[in-house]
Design an enzyme around this catalytic site. Structure first.
Site, PDB file in Angstrom:
ATOM      1  N   GLU A  60       0.826  -1.210   0.000  1.00 40.83           N
ATOM      2  CA  GLU A  60       0.000   0.000   0.000  1.00 40.83           C
ATOM      3  C   GLU A  60       0.860   1.260   0.000  1.00 40.83           C
ATOM      4  O   GLU A  60       0.603   2.199  -0.763  1.00 40.83           O
ATOM      5  CB  GLU A  60      -0.928  -0.012   1.221  1.00 40.83           C
ATOM      6  CG  GLU A  60      -1.671   1.289   1.475  1.00 40.83           C
ATOM      7  CD  GLU A  60      -2.676   1.654   0.396  1.00 40.83           C
ATOM      8  OE1 GLU A  60      -3.179   2.788   0.424  1.00 40.83           O
ATOM      9  OE2 GLU A  60      -2.953   0.807  -0.479  1.00 40.83           O
ATOM     10  N   HIS A  63       2.576   1.813  -3.341  1.00 43.52           N
ATOM     11  CA  HIS A  63       1.622   2.302  -4.345  1.00 43.52           C
ATOM     12  C   HIS A  63       1.397   3.801  -4.174  1.00 43.52           C
ATOM     13  O   HIS A  63       1.388   4.556  -5.153  1.00 43.52           O
ATOM     14  CB  HIS A  63       0.301   1.546  -4.211  1.00 43.52           C
ATOM     15  CG  HIS A  63      -0.755   2.011  -5.158  1.00 43.52           C
ATOM     16  ND1 HIS A  63      -0.570   2.063  -6.527  1.00 43.52           N
ATOM     17  CD2 HIS A  63      -2.034   2.466  -4.943  1.00 43.52           C
ATOM     18  CE1 HIS A  63      -1.667   2.515  -7.108  1.00 43.52           C
ATOM     19  NE2 HIS A  63      -2.557   2.778  -6.168  1.00 43.52           N
ATOM     20  N   HIS A 125     -12.513   2.638  -9.845  1.00 41.45           N
ATOM     21  CA  HIS A 125     -11.168   3.152  -9.564  1.00 41.45           C
ATOM     22  C   HIS A 125     -10.176   2.799 -10.675  1.00 41.45           C
ATOM     23  O   HIS A 125      -9.442   3.652 -11.172  1.00 41.45           O
ATOM     24  CB  HIS A 125     -10.695   2.608  -8.215  1.00 41.45           C
ATOM     25  CG  HIS A 125      -9.464   3.269  -7.695  1.00 41.45           C
ATOM     26  ND1 HIS A 125      -8.361   2.565  -7.292  1.00 41.45           N
ATOM     27  CD2 HIS A 125      -9.154   4.572  -7.503  1.00 41.45           C
ATOM     28  CE1 HIS A 125      -7.423   3.397  -6.889  1.00 41.45           C
ATOM     29  NE2 HIS A 125      -7.886   4.616  -6.993  1.00 41.45           N
ATOM     30  N   HIS A 217     -19.248 -10.962 -16.724  1.00 44.17           N
ATOM     31  CA  HIS A 217     -17.952 -10.510 -17.257  1.00 44.17           C
ATOM     32  C   HIS A 217     -17.487 -11.419 -18.387  1.00 44.17           C
ATOM     33  O   HIS A 217     -17.017 -10.940 -19.426  1.00 44.17           O
ATOM     34  CB  HIS A 217     -16.912 -10.489 -16.137  1.00 44.17           C
ATOM     35  CG  HIS A 217     -15.538 -10.130 -16.607  1.00 44.17           C
ATOM     36  ND1 HIS A 217     -15.245  -8.929 -17.229  1.00 44.17           N
ATOM     37  CD2 HIS A 217     -14.361 -10.828 -16.573  1.00 44.17           C
ATOM     38  CE1 HIS A 217     -13.952  -8.894 -17.540  1.00 44.17           C
ATOM     39  NE2 HIS A 217     -13.415 -10.037 -17.164  1.00 44.17           N
ATOM     40  N   HIS A 279      -3.128  -9.961 -16.607  1.00 48.64           N
ATOM     41  CA  HIS A 279      -4.494  -9.747 -17.073  1.00 48.64           C
ATOM     42  C   HIS A 279      -4.843  -8.256 -17.052  1.00 48.64           C
ATOM     43  O   HIS A 279      -5.405  -7.718 -18.015  1.00 48.64           O
ATOM     44  CB  HIS A 279      -5.441 -10.534 -16.161  1.00 48.64           C
ATOM     45  CG  HIS A 279      -6.854 -10.610 -16.647  1.00 48.64           C
ATOM     46  ND1 HIS A 279      -7.217 -11.180 -17.838  1.00 48.64           N
ATOM     47  CD2 HIS A 279      -8.016 -10.181 -16.081  1.00 48.64           C
ATOM     48  CE1 HIS A 279      -8.528 -11.109 -17.995  1.00 48.64           C
ATOM     49  NE2 HIS A 279      -9.033 -10.499 -16.941  1.00 48.64           N
TER      50      HIS A 279
END
Length: 305
Positions: A60, A63, A125, A217, A279
């Site tokens: 975290e 990032h 996001h 999806h 991905h």
């Protein structure tokens, strides 16, 4: 020439940096590290530099740090391109989008840390970060004069292909959202098989909301694969003389095949982290390529005038 050289280096750094932000955000989600710094932002667990380093804190905090550093690169790139290349119409529009959506995704991330957000909001996001990445990527392509190298001033796109490019680009954003929703609702492994949820029950409907999200999806991906295949066939048949269109769609078709393969492996490898990040990377590159095709549609309209 020196200014052009440094501007190119800055464009490369900003583009790669935005990719790190995208993949870093995906890493935070996939490792469930969003609260690694607790309910604190911009500090981490009450201090500017974390005192206790755990895996979640490292992911975290890294990032956040990368996002902060890359933000300076992006602002510098936007200002520099406005000053040097402001005569190109798209530059200011792309620069505004790069900064605006970068700030917006940071605010959504901060809001999630401080107060928490619903899954359907959180799924936005990644998509918002993706818009910022695409704007930076297109700015970089303009800096490297890719249009001139591929004779974009001679590009002519027929009406049918124009509408398909616009349609598949918008639809691809929906596919991105459904994929993000799969992650944020923890529906990634709700279906044990692939391509169906349960291959031994080919005609059964999803049992719950999570299976609907997962299979929704997969259905969205199937549609975009067929759509891209049809566009690619049309382009290969009719656009051999226009290299940027011809090779652009061949690359798009290759990327979507790799994307589907990565999605399959995410399920079969039970969320292998490297595969899952690949991905995310592939869909980012595909969306960026689609948006460049939108830019070529605009070039074609200008050429016709």
């Amino acid at each position: 020439m020196q200014h052009n050289k440094y501007l190119k280096w800055l464009a490369v750094a900003a583009t790669i940096g935005m990719l790190f932000i995208l993949i870093g955000g995906a890493l935070v989600t996939k490792t469930d590290s969003g609260l690694g710094c607790g309910r604190n932002w911009p500090d981490c667990n009450g201090s500017l530099i974390p005192q206790e380093i755990t895996t979640a804190v490292l992911i975290e905090f890294s990032h956040r740090l990368v996002t902060g550093v890359v933000s300076f690169f992006i602002v510098a790139l936007v200002v520099w391109t406005w000053l040097k290349l402001g005569h190109i119409k798209e530059v200011k529009f792309l620069g505004f989008n790069a900064v605006f959506f970068l700030v917006l995704q940071a605010l959504i991330g901060a809001a999630q840390v401080l107060w928490g957000q619903g899954d359907f909001i959180l799924a936005l996001h990644f998509g918002i970060s993706l818009i910022s990445f695409t704007a930076v990527l297109l700015l970089a392509l303009i800096v490297f004069e890719v249009d001139q190298k591929f004779d974009a001033d001679k590009v002519f796109i027929d009406k049918k292909l124009k509408w398909n490019i616009i349609g598949v680009t918008i639809y691809s954003y929906l596919v991105v959202y459904t994929g993000a929703l799969v992650r944020h609702t923890d529906a990634s492994l709700v279906c044990p098989d692939w391509p169906l949820c349960r291959n031994n029950e080919p005609f059964s409907l999803p049992y719950n909301m999570y299976e609907w999200v997962q299979m929704g999806h997969r259905l969205a991906v199937l549609v975009i694969f067929i759509w891209i295949a049809i566009i690619t066939w049309h382009v290969v048949k009719n656009y051999k003389e226009q290299r940027v269109i011809y090779w652009g769609w061949i690359i798009a078709f290759i990327i979507v095949i790799l994307q589907i393969a990565a999605g399959m492996l995410v399920v079969l490898t039970k969320l292998n982290l490297i595969v899952a990040l690949l991905h995310s990377l592939l869909i980012s590159l595909l969306f960026g390529l689609f948006c460049y095709m939108i830019l070529l549609v605009y070039r074609s309209n200008q050429n016709q005038k």
